[in-house]
Motif scaffolding. Structure first.
Motif, mmCIF file in Angstrom:
data_model
loop_
_atom_site.group_PDB
_atom_site.id
_atom_site.type_symbol
_atom_site.label_atom_id
_atom_site.label_comp_id
_atom_site.label_asym_id
_atom_site.label_seq_id
_atom_site.Cartn_x
_atom_site.Cartn_y
_atom_site.Cartn_z
ATOM 1 N N ASN A 7 0.805 -1.209 0.000
ATOM 2 C CA ASN A 7 0.000 0.000 0.000
ATOM 3 C C ASN A 7 0.848 1.274 0.000
ATOM 4 O O ASN A 7 0.362 2.344 -0.348
ATOM 5 C CB ASN A 7 -0.944 0.011 1.205
ATOM 6 C CG ASN A 7 -1.929 -1.129 1.150
ATOM 7 O OD1 ASN A 7 -2.376 -1.524 0.086
ATOM 8 N ND2 ASN A 7 -2.254 -1.682 2.301
ATOM 9 N N LYS A 8 2.109 1.176 0.400
ATOM 10 C CA LYS A 8 2.997 2.332 0.445
ATOM 11 C C LYS A 8 4.071 2.275 -0.640
ATOM 12 O O LYS A 8 5.025 3.037 -0.608
ATOM 13 C CB LYS A 8 3.659 2.416 1.820
ATOM 14 C CG LYS A 8 2.669 2.676 2.929
ATOM 15 C CD LYS A 8 3.374 2.829 4.237
ATOM 16 C CE LYS A 8 2.373 3.106 5.349
ATOM 17 N NZ LYS A 8 3.037 3.307 6.639
ATOM 18 N N LEU A 9 3.903 1.399 -1.611
ATOM 19 C CA LEU A 9 4.912 1.197 -2.647
ATOM 20 C C LEU A 9 4.989 2.364 -3.633
ATOM 21 O O LEU A 9 6.075 2.743 -4.060
ATOM 22 C CB LEU A 9 4.615 -0.110 -3.386
ATOM 23 C CG LEU A 9 5.650 -0.599 -4.366
ATOM 24 C CD1 LEU A 9 6.982 -0.827 -3.687
ATOM 25 C CD2 LEU A 9 5.171 -1.897 -5.004
ATOM 26 N N LEU A 10 3.849 2.955 -3.965
ATOM 27 C CA LEU A 10 3.818 4.052 -4.933
ATOM 28 C C LEU A 10 4.646 5.238 -4.426
ATOM 29 O O LEU A 10 4.534 5.634 -3.273
ATOM 30 C CB LEU A 10 2.379 4.482 -5.196
ATOM 31 C CG LEU A 10 2.186 5.483 -6.334
ATOM 32 C CD1 LEU A 10 2.635 4.897 -7.663
ATOM 33 C CD2 LEU A 10 0.741 5.899 -6.427
ATOM 34 N N GLU A 35 -7.727 -7.420 -11.539
ATOM 35 C CA GLU A 35 -9.159 -7.125 -11.352
ATOM 36 C C GLU A 35 -9.568 -7.147 -9.887
ATOM 37 O O GLU A 35 -10.492 -6.445 -9.495
ATOM 38 C CB GLU A 35 -9.994 -8.129 -12.141
ATOM 39 C CG GLU A 35 -9.869 -7.971 -13.637
ATOM 40 C CD GLU A 35 -10.671 -9.008 -14.390
ATOM 41 O OE1 GLU A 35 -11.418 -9.778 -13.759
ATOM 42 O OE2 GLU A 35 -10.549 -9.037 -15.624
ATOM 43 N N ASN A 36 -8.903 -7.978 -9.083
ATOM 44 C CA ASN A 36 -9.243 -8.030 -7.653
ATOM 45 C C ASN A 36 -8.320 -7.144 -6.815
ATOM 46 O O ASN A 36 -8.120 -7.380 -5.628
ATOM 47 C CB ASN A 36 -9.248 -9.473 -7.147
ATOM 48 C CG ASN A 36 -7.968 -10.203 -7.463
ATOM 49 O OD1 ASN A 36 -7.116 -9.712 -8.172
ATOM 50 N ND2 ASN A 36 -7.838 -11.398 -6.921
ATOM 51 N N GLU A 37 -7.727 -6.088 -7.460
ATOM 52 C CA GLU A 37 -6.949 -5.039 -6.803
ATOM 53 C C GLU A 37 -5.622 -5.505 -6.199
ATOM 54 O O GLU A 37 -5.061 -4.826 -5.348
ATOM 55 C CB GLU A 37 -7.789 -4.341 -5.716
ATOM 56 C CG GLU A 37 -8.934 -3.530 -6.282
ATOM 57 C CD GLU A 37 -8.466 -2.423 -7.219
ATOM 58 O OE1 GLU A 37 -7.526 -1.699 -6.879
ATOM 59 O OE2 GLU A 37 -9.062 -2.313 -8.297
ATOM 60 N N GLU A 38 -5.084 -6.652 -6.637
ATOM 61 C CA GLU A 38 -3.761 -7.064 -6.201
ATOM 62 C C GLU A 38 -2.729 -6.427 -7.116
ATOM 63 O O GLU A 38 -2.923 -6.346 -8.323
ATOM 64 C CB GLU A 38 -3.625 -8.585 -6.258
ATOM 65 C CG GLU A 38 -4.465 -9.312 -5.247
ATOM 66 C CD GLU A 38 -4.297 -10.817 -5.332
ATOM 67 O OE1 GLU A 38 -3.380 -11.270 -6.047
ATOM 68 O OE2 GLU A 38 -5.080 -11.522 -4.708
#
Length: 71
Positions: A7-10, A35-38
């Motif tokens: 979640n903090k990679l960007l 599609e499943n937000e992975e």
């Protein structure tokens, strides 16, 4: 092994252990999700040359190739 919170990679910063073409420092500029937000892949942009490389985000966990932050 680098611990990564997806979640903090960007916009995180990375240093290549073995630079190629004098590109050592990178920023994660884009994440590709399924599609499943992975998270599937990420785009690394070289700071100096602005070249963009697409890679599997799990490769950044390999501490023999990547360091977190700029060093």
């Amino acid at each position: 092994m680098n611990k990564i919170n997806p979640n903090k990679l960007l916009l995180s910063k990375w240093t290549a252990i073995a630079p190629k073409q004098k590109e050592r420092h990178f920023i994660v500029t884009k994440l590709t999700r399924s599609e499943n937000e992975e998270i599937m892949t990420c785009e690394l942009e070289a700071v100096i040359t602005k070249n963009v490389y697409e890679t599997d985000w799990r490769e950044l966990k390999n501490s023999s190739c990547w360091l977190m932050g700029w060093r």
